[in-house]
Design a protein around this motif. Sequence first.
Motif, short mmCIF file in Angstrom:
data_model
loop_
_atom_site.label_atom_id
_atom_site.label_comp_id
_atom_site.label_asym_id
_atom_site.label_seq_id
_atom_site.Cartn_x
_atom_site.Cartn_y
_atom_site.Cartn_z
N ASP A 80 35.39 53.58 41.85
CA ASP A 80 34.81 52.76 42.82
C ASP A 80 33.50 52.70 41.95
OD1 ASP A 80 36.77 52.97 44.84
OD2 ASP A 80 36.26 54.71 45.24
N VAL A 81 32.69 51.63 42.18
CA VAL A 81 31.49 51.10 41.57
C VAL A 81 30.57 51.04 42.89
CG1 VAL A 81 30.16 49.47 40.05
CG2 VAL A 81 32.45 50.33 39.51
N VAL A 82 29.43 51.74 42.51
CA VAL A 82 28.36 51.43 43.71
C VAL A 82 27.01 50.96 42.92
CG1 VAL A 82 27.13 52.63 45.76
CG2 VAL A 82 29.27 53.16 45.20
N ASN A 83 26.47 49.91 43.69
CA ASN A 83 25.11 49.56 43.22
C ASN A 83 25.00 49.08 41.80
OD1 ASN A 83 23.86 49.81 45.84
ND2 ASN A 83 23.34 51.82 45.46
N GLY A 118 39.02 35.67 42.22
CA GLY A 118 38.20 34.92 43.23
C GLY A 118 38.27 35.38 44.67
N ARG A 119 38.88 36.45 44.95
CA ARG A 119 39.05 37.14 46.24
C ARG A 119 37.81 37.78 46.54
NH1 ARG A 119 40.56 42.36 47.55
NH2 ARG A 119 41.49 42.81 49.87
N ASN A 120 37.22 38.40 45.56
CA ASN A 120 35.87 39.13 45.67
C ASN A 120 34.95 38.91 44.69
OD1 ASN A 120 33.96 41.32 45.59
ND2 ASN A 120 35.05 42.14 47.39
N ALA A 121 33.72 38.10 45.10
CA ALA A 121 32.89 37.98 43.69
C ALA A 121 32.41 39.00 43.03
CB ALA A 121 31.92 36.88 44.18
N ALA A 122 31.86 40.20 43.81
CA ALA A 122 31.27 41.32 43.23
C ALA A 122 32.52 42.01 42.44
CB ALA A 122 31.24 42.15 44.18
N CYS A 123 33.79 41.95 42.77
CA CYS A 123 34.80 42.35 41.91
C CYS A 123 34.87 41.64 40.60
CB CYS A 123 36.16 42.53 42.47
SG CYS A 123 36.20 43.82 43.84
N ASP A 124 34.94 40.37 40.88
CA ASP A 124 35.16 39.51 39.57
C ASP A 124 33.75 39.73 38.75
OD1 ASP A 124 37.36 38.52 40.61
OD2 ASP A 124 36.69 36.38 41.18
N VAL A 183 34.10 47.80 44.44
CA VAL A 183 32.85 47.24 44.10
C VAL A 183 32.11 47.39 45.57
CG1 VAL A 183 30.95 45.80 43.15
CG2 VAL A 183 33.22 45.93 42.05
N ASN A 184 30.90 48.17 45.53
CA ASN A 184 30.00 48.35 46.83
C ASN A 184 30.89 48.59 48.01
OD1 ASN A 184 27.53 48.47 45.59
ND2 ASN A 184 27.35 46.45 45.59
N GLY A 185 32.05 49.16 48.07
CA GLY A 185 32.86 49.44 49.22
C GLY A 185 34.03 48.35 49.54
N ALA A 186 33.62 47.26 48.70
CA ALA A 186 34.83 46.07 48.92
C ALA A 186 36.05 46.49 48.06
CB ALA A 186 34.27 44.74 48.67
N PRO A 187 37.17 46.76 48.55
CA PRO A 187 38.30 46.66 47.59
C PRO A 187 38.60 45.40 46.69
CG PRO A 187 39.19 46.48 49.66
CD PRO A 187 37.61 46.47 49.88
N CYS A 188 38.95 45.66 45.52
CA CYS A 188 39.26 44.80 44.60
C CYS A 188 40.75 44.61 44.45
CB CYS A 188 38.53 45.02 43.26
SG CYS A 188 36.90 45.34 42.96
N PHE A 189 41.59 45.22 44.77
CA PHE A 189 42.96 45.21 45.00
C PHE A 189 43.65 45.37 46.16
CE2 PHE A 189 41.95 46.81 40.75
CZ PHE A 189 42.75 46.18 39.67
N THR A 190 44.86 44.58 46.28
CA THR A 190 45.54 44.58 47.72
C THR A 190 47.10 45.39 47.52
OG1 THR A 190 46.65 42.42 47.08
CG2 THR A 190 44.56 42.27 48.29
#
Length: 961
Positions: free
Chosen positions: A359-362, A284-290, A258-265
């Motif tokens: 990948d989700v942007v904006n 909880g690792r990435n609020a935008a992903c959650d 989401v917005n370039g931040a990976p949601c998976f490791t």
Amino acid sequence: MLTSVSRISLFRMALLAGGGLAASGLAQAQEAVAAPEAQVGADDAAIDDAIVVTGFRQSLQAAINVKKNAVGAVDAIVAEDIAKFPDQNLAESLQRIPGISISRDAGEGRAITVRGLSSQFTRVRVNGLETVATSTDGASANRDRAFDFNVFASELFSSIVVHKTAEASLDEGSLGAVVDLSTGNPLAGKAGFTGVASVVGTYNDLSDYVGPRLAGLLSWRNDSGTFGVSLSAAYQKTKVLELGNNTVRWSQARFDSVNGAPCFTQSATDLTGRQNSGGTYTVGRNAACDKAALAFHPRIPRYGEVKHDRERLGLTGSVQFAPTDATKFSIDGLFSRFNADREEQWGEVLLRSNERSIDVVNPVYDSNNNMISATLNDAWVRTEHYLRKSKTEFYQVGGTWDQDLSDSLRFTVLGGFSKSDADIPVETTMIFDDRDAQGYSFDYTDMKSPKLTFGTSVTDPANFQLAEIRDRPSTVVNKFKTVQFRTEWDVAEGFTVKAGAMWRRFNFDTESYTRDTAVCGNGGLDRVLGTITCSASSVFGPTAVYGIPVTAQLAQMFNLGNAGQPAGNTNAWLVPNLETTTALTKLYDRALVPDAGNIRGVQETTKGGYLQFDGKGELLGLRYALNAGIRYVKTEQSSYGLVSGTQATVERSYDDWLPAANLALYPSENVIIRGAIAEVITRPSLGSLTPGGSADGFNFRVNSGNPFLKPFRATNYDLAVEWYFAPQALLSVAGFIKDIATFTQSSVIPEATFAQTGLPVSVLNPSSPAALNPDLLNQRIWQLTTIVNGEGATLKGVEVAAQIPFKIFTEGFVGNFGILANATYIDSSATFSLAGPATTPGGALVAPILVNSALANVSKWAFNGTLYYDDGRFSARVMGTYRGRYHEGASGTGNVLEGYGSMFNLDASMRFKLTDWVELSVEGNNLLDTYRYRYTDIDANRNYENNHYGRNILVGARFKY
């Protein structure tokens, strides 16, 4: 002496006397319809000569007489009232009756709702015989008890009578209403030959197509009135376009970033170097992903076109023989063939089950937790071309013997057979995929008219692979056999005893098959029982080809017309060419594979009898009429279906005693007060009664039936006041309560693996994600849904109706006008057990939630109004119909109750009598080109679809002899 207003106008419109109503138990209505000029409030009188009903005003009076002379709550449409409206079929004729709303398919009426209860709760009889007519809609053939009225042209029928209250002598099975359809009565006409023809051209402004609508009748009766024969036919061909958008519901899922931040490791890397598969998601690792994972996004946002090519043919025949005044034999036959081809072309993005790679942007969210806009990269762009060919054939043959044994004792023997066969020999879908498309964006700020824009070219064949091919033939067959024996004994003046017995057998059988497959890499097509047999190298080889490369010969260009889309929307894309892609893949040469979960059926046998007492007289100076009695019925059911991979049969039976009473009081000649109370039942949906179930490998759901479902049982209460204040005039108000003790609903087990369902992998559609990836069978959470009996529900309502000819106020031009209007208000409440949304990002659905809402298919408000003008030579009518918002029941993928928004339709008609034998007409249907909005969550109002069908203009002439 034969009284005649004019020569017969479509003899099918002639009279409601004789066999049709005798079979339906409305003996008093025979006189009412046969004497349209009778004074309101006059005593019943024997009618020795036939009186022909012609003209709109006469048909209104005839319908009023049917209503007035019945003891229970009855409404009717008679004679030319049916023919002279721009009704495409019987459903659209029925919506003019107070308390009745309709649902539409391809822009025309298909099924009815009576006093808030759907067509599942309405029984339909044709010439006195209960039956079911089955057609197909946007998803499949009807697998319910509902009667599909779009199978029949309205021209074939002389009357429609709707019984809103129960009687012991009336066939059981309805919580809503019993609808009687009658096709004619040749002995009621004039001696000699009668011929009528109607020629109409129908134009749809969206499809730009002109089709024929033809009707005709030939009838003969001998001079003595002892033998008569009639034949009628109706034919119609239409082509309608349905344009709009669709989401195939909304859902929650975890995205790649989401917005370039990976949601998976620890993501796996595909052949292009993208890290968009496998890995671990940490809440909880990435609020935008959650936030994105918990929000609802459209599963398959798309615009497209649906072409409906329909052909309707109907034939009726009647032979009547009355050798004496005490004996009459009738044989009635009805045949209808309804062919419907449906062709769809869509441009879409397949988010469903593919969110992990996207990948989700904006992203933008609204207050209802909807991701209403975003840009998507690495998206699965898909275009579809779908074709379904269907044919419904219905036929019925019935016979009636009416015999008077004496002046006070008579009987009727009624029997017959009907069959409705809905066959879908072709249901083909060909799919192009571009599985790494960039720059796709959707914007649902305007939920009804989203903006969908493709970034990667969707007009370049080089960007696509032929990825899936599907064909899913199926058939649904309903059969009815009926035998009834009815007796009436006039014990004394004003007191009649009725008794009878009946036997019915209803068979429902459905079969489905598939030729579906996913296309393996480098063009491989082989697959067996959901297991891909082509090698990994062919799927993920050096060329990274997942299907057959698309060429210009395999594709065709699609251009979207007026679908309500905003500026900037992508309006052109390639779709598969069905002829070349099916030839290349040899689709129709592939063996049919049974869809085991959808090979099932029910045999239902009912037998029983009734005893009813009818009385009329005067008590303390107050006139009354009443009927009271009890009906006994035993229901025996045998159902079969797939249980743990094996066909199983389940048998059971149950009994019902159903008392009913109707009372009519006459404080004056023009006022009637009616009351009724009855115990009623509706048997469960046929599809719900079969054991076992079917698996949905696209949405990871398993649906199973329940052969032990109890019937819907209710106590109905009715109270009405009617004021017949002038000829052809009526004001009425009716209140009703339906205290429903049991009803059926979905029960959800939200967390399970496929193995826990007990079903074999072979029940999965071979092109579904679950079949293509066996790991999903036990790693993915599955939702198990079955049908159970729910707790009680209540339904209360009021309907108000007015029929006012202006001639009661004034003469001349203004006096030629009149108004027909009705309104229905319904308050209902039921508790539904549903699967709610996920509460942790990408987690399972929560435990079942309880939702209190209106009953399914119940609109709180419905209105119907007609303004008409009729001076005997020129007539015109304008009709408006409104139905309020309603839900259809449980949705899916975490949405809560899906249904339709409010809808208003405007129709009109003009007619000019050129001579006594020729009449010209211009009619319009759906003049406002109303859009139909469907939502997928009753509170969030998420878009399911929004489409329109265009206006229909009909120009024609009628010829009488």
